[in-house]
Design an enzyme around this catalytic site. Structure first.
Site, short mmCIF file in Angstrom:
data_model
loop_
_atom_site.label_atom_id
_atom_site.label_comp_id
_atom_site.label_asym_id
_atom_site.label_seq_id
_atom_site.Cartn_x
_atom_site.Cartn_y
_atom_site.Cartn_z
N CYS A 145 38.60 -1.34 2.22
CA CYS A 145 39.02 -0.72 0.98
C CYS A 145 40.31 0.07 1.19
O CYS A 145 40.70 0.39 2.30
CB CYS A 145 37.96 0.19 0.40
SG CYS A 145 36.37 -0.58 0.11
N LYS B 229 40.24 -4.93 8.09
CA LYS B 229 40.98 -4.51 9.28
C LYS B 229 40.37 -3.28 9.92
O LYS B 229 40.23 -3.20 11.13
CB LYS B 229 42.44 -4.23 8.89
CG LYS B 229 43.33 -3.80 10.05
CD LYS B 229 43.50 -4.91 11.07
CE LYS B 229 44.43 -4.51 12.19
NZ LYS B 229 44.47 -5.51 13.26
#
Length: 609
Positions: free
Chosen positions: A2, A604
């Site tokens: 997010c 990530k």
């Protein structure tokens, strides 16, 4: 996982929010949205499923005016990836964006429904909006309402909240998920990652655990968990990152693979001198304290865990220090023995990995001697909360599949091995050998990258495969694990890795003509043992792909392709042999047409459990 962007300015900020979200795309997401308040206290909210560009196109169709706003990219945890679950979430005049997980949201949802609130989404975030709205109705400012709400929330989260009746103010609350304030001139910003704000500022304040910040155009007020005003350090960022600049490369991952020689050079800069490793950056008291280390515990996740597994071989063989490596999510929930003479080393590209942070905090309760982090992001939570920090200088890594962060982590760890070995009285000649090998490493990898075209052709053999097996021995076993991880991450081929000596204990049952077996084979003392394992695979009709030292005595034969690689110093061989496996995974993914930089279902930076 997010991304959050917020802004309070005199100018229209929709484009700033959109650009910030673009710079956070690498973190992984499935929907995007924004909410902006104008000077007349009108709130405009827009949410879209898919890429940030879809949201940007909608903003272009209906200009969004206003100087106060929040924006978000969502990676689904509670509720499907659809428009109703996308952020921001609202409750009348309250708008919220949120990273993390509210663990008691079902309990809070029941309470709010009893108070008459209706839920539109399936998310945990919506309870924050309704709780703040309810507390606002009880009286007080937005800040005071949020200060009453926060104690009711359980979990790890970062939230940014605004009230359309009070344009010019946004509130941020951090509990386990990173938030950073960007300082401008007559305007201020918020984000979950400083990369989002680099076009508008280089001055940052990183919120600490439990902080609540009130941000206006001209002021920033921060309160700790006791509600008392506190000052947090301002940091000037020197990160260089252009979100739109892949240069001559098709993907960020490809670019970052090719950046590894320079990233390693930067990481080594000013740390090698006269045949010694210079880690004076650790401070004047480091040597005395670290000389007391009797055991090393490494905790990390994903690719960083694989780097830790490699370094275990080094710490024990070269520095003579017992070393254990554990996945952070396991370490934090295991009942561990107290470790009074133990050094905890955490490894993380982002410095915000939730499980790794929790492991660091647990180590302090367990009485560890001290802690050290190897990290790529200055000012991150791991850097701030560890006793010592050694920075990799890889630059921003955008591709979800880590490449240069991994090899620079290994570079730093090998320097640390040499440094601790010296403190433990290891022969100076060994440190000189490590320094010599590290000096040679960037040029060795440049030579390896010249094999790219050969590996590109090799990748065609994998286009119709559904499984792959990676094998290695000694400190190359974790490199096999990393190679398998890369292949499964970006090509979606199921890949497993084993220590080659384990073939007879199960994996040999998988070998047939449809199972490619990838082997890393440097010319070292384990080579003859590895050749025996190779023959076991050949005898059963397996497809062998051997990345071998050119002097290892291998030749192509039926069912076995040899990819000869230049000889490299044994100390740096694990770092060197990582690169061809990165290239193989990249080219296989290209052939299969997957999203190389943002593979499905992955993020990530994993800032929640």
């Amino acid at each position: 996982m997010c991304g959050i962007v917020g802004a309070v300015a005199q100018r229209d900020i929709a484009e700033i929010l959109i650009e910030g979200l673009r710079r956070l795309e690498y973190r992984g997401y499935d929907s995007a949205g924004l909410a902006v308040v104008d000077n007349e206290k009108n709130m405009f909210r827009l949410r879209e499923v898919g890429k940030v560009q879809v949201l940007a196109d909608e903003v272009d169709k209906q200009p969004v005016l206003g100087g106060t706003g929040i924006a978000h990219t969502r990676w689904a945890t509670h509720g499907e990836p659809n428009e109703k679950n996308a952020h921001p979430h609202v409750s009348d005049y309250i708008a919220v964006v949120h990273n993390g997980i509210i663990e008691n949201y079902e309990e809070l949802r029941v309470q709010l429904i009893a108070l008459g609130y209706q839920f539109i989404s399936d998310t945990d975030t919506e309870v924050i909006a309704h709780l703040v709205h309810w507390e606002q109705k009880q009286g007080g400012t937005l800040l005071e309402a949020i200060q009453r709400v926060i104690p009711r929330l359980r979990g790890a989260y970062g939230a940014v909240i605004m009230d359309s009746r009070d344009p010019g103010t946004i509130i941020a609350a951090r509990s386990g998920s990173p938030l950073v304030i960007g300082l401008g001139v007559g305007e201020n910003f918020l984000a979950s990652d400083q990369l989002a704000l680099l076009p508008v500022t280089r001055r940052f304040i990183f919120l600490e655990e439990g902080d609540i910040a009130e941000v206006t155009r001209r002021t920033v007020r921060i309160f700790n968990t006791q509600g008392k005003p506190v000052e947090r350090e301002q940091i000037e960022s020197n990160i260089q990152y252009d979100a739109g600049d892949k240069g001559i490369y098709r993907h960020y991952m490809q670019k970052e693979i090719y950046e590894q020689p320079m990233a390693i050079k930067s990481t080594l800069e000013r740390r090698l001198s006269h045949g010694q490793v210079d880690l004076s950056e650790l401070g004047p008291n480091a040597a005395k304290l670290l000389a007391k280390v009797e055991h090393i515990q490494i905790v990390a996740c994903g690719t960083s865990y694989n780097a830790g597994m490699v370094s275990r071989y080094w710490f024990e063989a070269l520095a003579g220090i017992p070393c254990d490596v554990e996945i952070a999510s396991e370490f934090r929930y295991r009942k561990s023995a107290r470790r009074s003479g133990s050094l905890l080393i955490t490894l993380s590209q982002s410095g915000e990995t939730a499980d790794t942070l929790a492991a660091l905090r647990l180590s302090k309760e367990l009485g560890y001697l001290t802690s050290l982090t190897v990290c790529n992001v200055a000012g991150s939570s791991l850097v701030r909360e560890s006793d010592f920090a050694l920075m990799t200088k890889a630059g921003a890594e955008i591709g979800v599949a880590s490449t240069k962060a991994f090899t620079t982590q290994l570079t730093v760890l090998l320097m640390l091995v040499a440094y601790l070995g010296r403190l433990k009285g290891v022969d100076a000649e060994q440190e000189q050998e490590i320094v010599h090998a590290l000096h040679a490493l960037p040029s060795r990898i440049e030579g390896m990258l010249s094999k790219d075209k050969i590996i590109e052709v090799l990748a065609e053999d994998f286009s119709d495969k559904h499984h792959a097996l990676f094998l290695g021995r000694g400190d190359q076993y974790p490199i096999a694990v990393e190679g398998a991880l890369k292949l499964k991450e970006i090509s979606y081929i199921h890949a497993e890795a084993y220590a080659a000596g384990e073939l007879k204990h199960g994996p040999l049952a998988l070998i047939d003509a449809d199972m490619p077996v990838i082997i890393v084979a440097p010319n070292n003392e384990l080579l003859e043992k590895l050749k025996s394992n190779i023959e076991e695979v050949r005898a059963r009709g397996g497809l062998l792909y051997v990345f071998a030292d050119q002097d290892a005595g291998f030749t192509d034969s039926e069912g076995m392709k040899i990819i000869p690689l230049p000889h490299v110093e044994e100390l740096i061989a694990p770092i060197f042999y990582t690169v061809p496996l990165q290239l193989l995974s990249y080219h296989v993914a290209l052939i299969k047409g997957t999203d190389v930089d943002q593979p499905r279902n992955l993020a990530k930076s994993v800032t929640v459990e």
